[in-house]
Design a protein around this motif. Structure first.
Motif, mmCIF file in Angstrom:
data_model
loop_
_atom_site.group_PDB
_atom_site.id
_atom_site.type_symbol
_atom_site.label_atom_id
_atom_site.label_comp_id
_atom_site.label_asym_id
_atom_site.label_seq_id
_atom_site.Cartn_x
_atom_site.Cartn_y
_atom_site.Cartn_z
ATOM 1 N N GLY A 102 9.960 -1.842 -8.957
ATOM 2 C CA GLY A 102 10.196 -0.978 -10.109
ATOM 3 C C GLY A 102 10.254 0.492 -9.723
ATOM 4 O O GLY A 102 10.856 0.845 -8.699
ATOM 5 N N PRO A 103 9.612 1.364 -10.511
ATOM 6 C CA PRO A 103 9.719 2.809 -10.257
ATOM 7 C C PRO A 103 8.816 3.316 -9.131
ATOM 8 O O PRO A 103 8.779 4.512 -8.866
ATOM 9 N N ARG A 104 8.104 2.431 -8.501
ATOM 10 C CA ARG A 104 7.151 2.863 -7.470
ATOM 11 C C ARG A 104 7.855 3.671 -6.388
ATOM 12 O O ARG A 104 8.852 3.230 -5.809
ATOM 13 N N ASP A 105 7.319 4.873 -6.091
ATOM 14 C CA ASP A 105 7.977 5.762 -5.134
ATOM 15 C C ASP A 105 7.066 6.184 -3.982
ATOM 16 O O ASP A 105 7.365 7.144 -3.269
ATOM 17 N N ASP A 106 5.968 5.454 -3.799
ATOM 18 C CA ASP A 106 5.044 5.794 -2.717
ATOM 19 C C ASP A 106 5.246 4.927 -1.481
ATOM 20 O O ASP A 106 4.428 4.931 -0.565
ATOM 21 N N VAL A 107 6.359 4.185 -1.455
ATOM 22 C CA VAL A 107 6.735 3.382 -0.294
ATOM 23 C C VAL A 107 8.213 3.631 -0.006
ATOM 24 O O VAL A 107 8.943 4.166 -0.841
ATOM 25 N N LEU A 160 0.823 -1.203 0.000
ATOM 26 C CA LEU A 160 0.000 0.000 0.000
ATOM 27 C C LEU A 160 0.863 1.261 0.000
ATOM 28 O O LEU A 160 1.980 1.248 0.525
ATOM 29 N N PRO A 161 0.354 2.360 -0.543
ATOM 30 C CA PRO A 161 1.071 3.633 -0.423
ATOM 31 C C PRO A 161 1.320 3.953 1.045
ATOM 32 O O PRO A 161 0.437 3.769 1.883
ATOM 33 N N GLY A 162 2.512 4.419 1.357
ATOM 34 C CA GLY A 162 2.848 4.737 2.740
ATOM 35 C C GLY A 162 3.442 3.588 3.515
ATOM 36 O O GLY A 162 3.796 3.753 4.687
ATOM 37 N N ASP A 163 3.597 2.426 2.875
ATOM 38 C CA ASP A 163 4.222 1.299 3.569
ATOM 39 C C ASP A 163 5.704 1.557 3.808
ATOM 40 O O ASP A 163 6.413 2.044 2.924
ATOM 41 N N LEU A 164 6.154 1.218 5.008
ATOM 42 C CA LEU A 164 7.582 1.192 5.321
ATOM 43 C C LEU A 164 7.998 -0.270 5.277
ATOM 44 O O LEU A 164 7.645 -1.050 6.158
ATOM 45 N N LEU A 165 8.723 -0.643 4.235
ATOM 46 C CA LEU A 165 9.117 -2.021 4.004
ATOM 47 C C LEU A 165 10.468 -2.268 4.655
ATOM 48 O O LEU A 165 11.487 -1.730 4.215
ATOM 49 N N LEU A 166 10.475 -3.065 5.715
ATOM 50 C CA LEU A 166 11.672 -3.279 6.531
ATOM 51 C C LEU A 166 12.297 -4.628 6.213
ATOM 52 O O LEU A 166 11.742 -5.671 6.559
ATOM 53 N N VAL A 167 13.445 -4.610 5.564
ATOM 54 C CA VAL A 167 14.138 -5.850 5.226
ATOM 55 C C VAL A 167 15.259 -6.115 6.216
ATOM 56 O O VAL A 167 15.692 -5.226 6.957
ATOM 57 N N MET A 168 15.747 -7.353 6.205
ATOM 58 C CA MET A 168 16.780 -7.771 7.145
ATOM 59 C C MET A 168 18.185 -7.761 6.539
ATOM 60 O O MET A 168 19.167 -7.711 7.273
ATOM 61 N N GLU A 169 18.261 -7.808 5.202
ATOM 62 C CA GLU A 169 19.550 -7.914 4.521
ATOM 63 C C GLU A 169 19.589 -6.975 3.324
ATOM 64 O O GLU A 169 18.550 -6.680 2.715
ATOM 65 N N ILE A 170 20.786 -6.549 2.956
ATOM 66 C CA ILE A 170 20.951 -5.633 1.826
ATOM 67 C C ILE A 170 20.452 -6.262 0.536
ATOM 68 O O ILE A 170 19.783 -5.610 -0.268
ATOM 69 N N ARG A 171 20.748 -7.522 0.326
ATOM 70 C CA ARG A 171 20.301 -8.162 -0.920
ATOM 71 C C ARG A 171 18.791 -8.207 -1.000
ATOM 72 O O ARG A 171 18.208 -8.158 -2.096
ATOM 73 N N GLN A 172 18.104 -8.304 0.137
ATOM 74 C CA GLN A 172 16.643 -8.264 0.139
ATOM 75 C C GLN A 172 16.146 -6.871 -0.258
ATOM 76 O O GLN A 172 15.141 -6.744 -0.964
#
Length: 200
Positions: A132-137, A111-123
């Motif tokens: 892709g170009p999505r810039d709303d997260v 969703l727009p406004g999501d903060l996607l928290l990954v554990m590793e740089i490759r993720q």
């Protein structure tokens, strides 16, 4: 030495990947994965590979902090349960993960406004590629909120109980420090309404 490595970093590979991550941090290559607009965050979304250990535990801590939350795995099977080792490690920290079920990327709606928290740089790079170009997260490394910073949170799955404890304590600390930077999200009723509107 081996026991210390295993308890602190999971494996030798975990230590090497962490050292490489520190090098990327020092050279500025992790700037794209730092939180730039905390005020724009509407939901916190922990992510790992299987959504059964690291992001599963993070999901529960975000929820405990009173923030809107969802989680998923980049390569998993929706409906899968956390392994016994993860459930036991969570229980040692007074968190019940028995009801957690994994969600795969293909079954998740960003969703727009999501903060996607990954554990590793490759993720982080893989998620950027998929979006892709999505810039709303925003995509960030959860370990940047550890103290000291731990930009690579190595997967504890199949590793020792000692490393599970270390890993989950780091995740716990990082989530709680992040939550302190997102006071506007504690208005959970408003956040829940936002999620419902986005689903329409």
């Amino acid at each position: 030495m081996k026991n210390w490595i295993n308890r602190r970093f999971g494996t030798w590979r975990g230590l090497v990947r962490l050292l490489l991550a520190y090098l990327e941090l020092a050279t500025g290559r992790l700037r794209p994965f730092m939180l730039k607009h905390p005020e724009a965050v509407r939901r916190v979304v922990p992510i790992c590979q299987g959504n059964i250990c690291r992001s599963a535990y993070a999901h529960h801590i975000v929820e405990e902090c009173g923030l809107p939350v969802a989680s998923f795995g980049l390569s998993t099977h929706t409906g899968g349960a956390s392994p016994a080792e993860a459930i036991a490690a969570a229980a040692r920290l007074n968190v019940d993960m028995t009801a957690h079920r994994a969600t795969d990327w293909t079954d998740f709606k960003v969703l727009p406004g999501d903060l996607l928290l990954v554990m590793e740089i490759r993720q982080a790079h893989e998620l950027r590629r998929r979006l892709g170009p999505r810039d709303d997260v925003q995509i960030c490394l959860l370990g940047m909120w550890c103290k000291p910073v731990v930009p690579h949170l190595h997967d504890p799955h199949t590793l020792s109980s000692g490393y599970f404890d270390t890993n989950f304590r780091r995740v716990d600390q990082a989530v709680r420090r992040l939550a302190a930077e997102l006071p506007h999200l504690k208005q959970t009723s408003r956040a829940s309404r936002y999620e419902r509107e986005q689903a329409l």
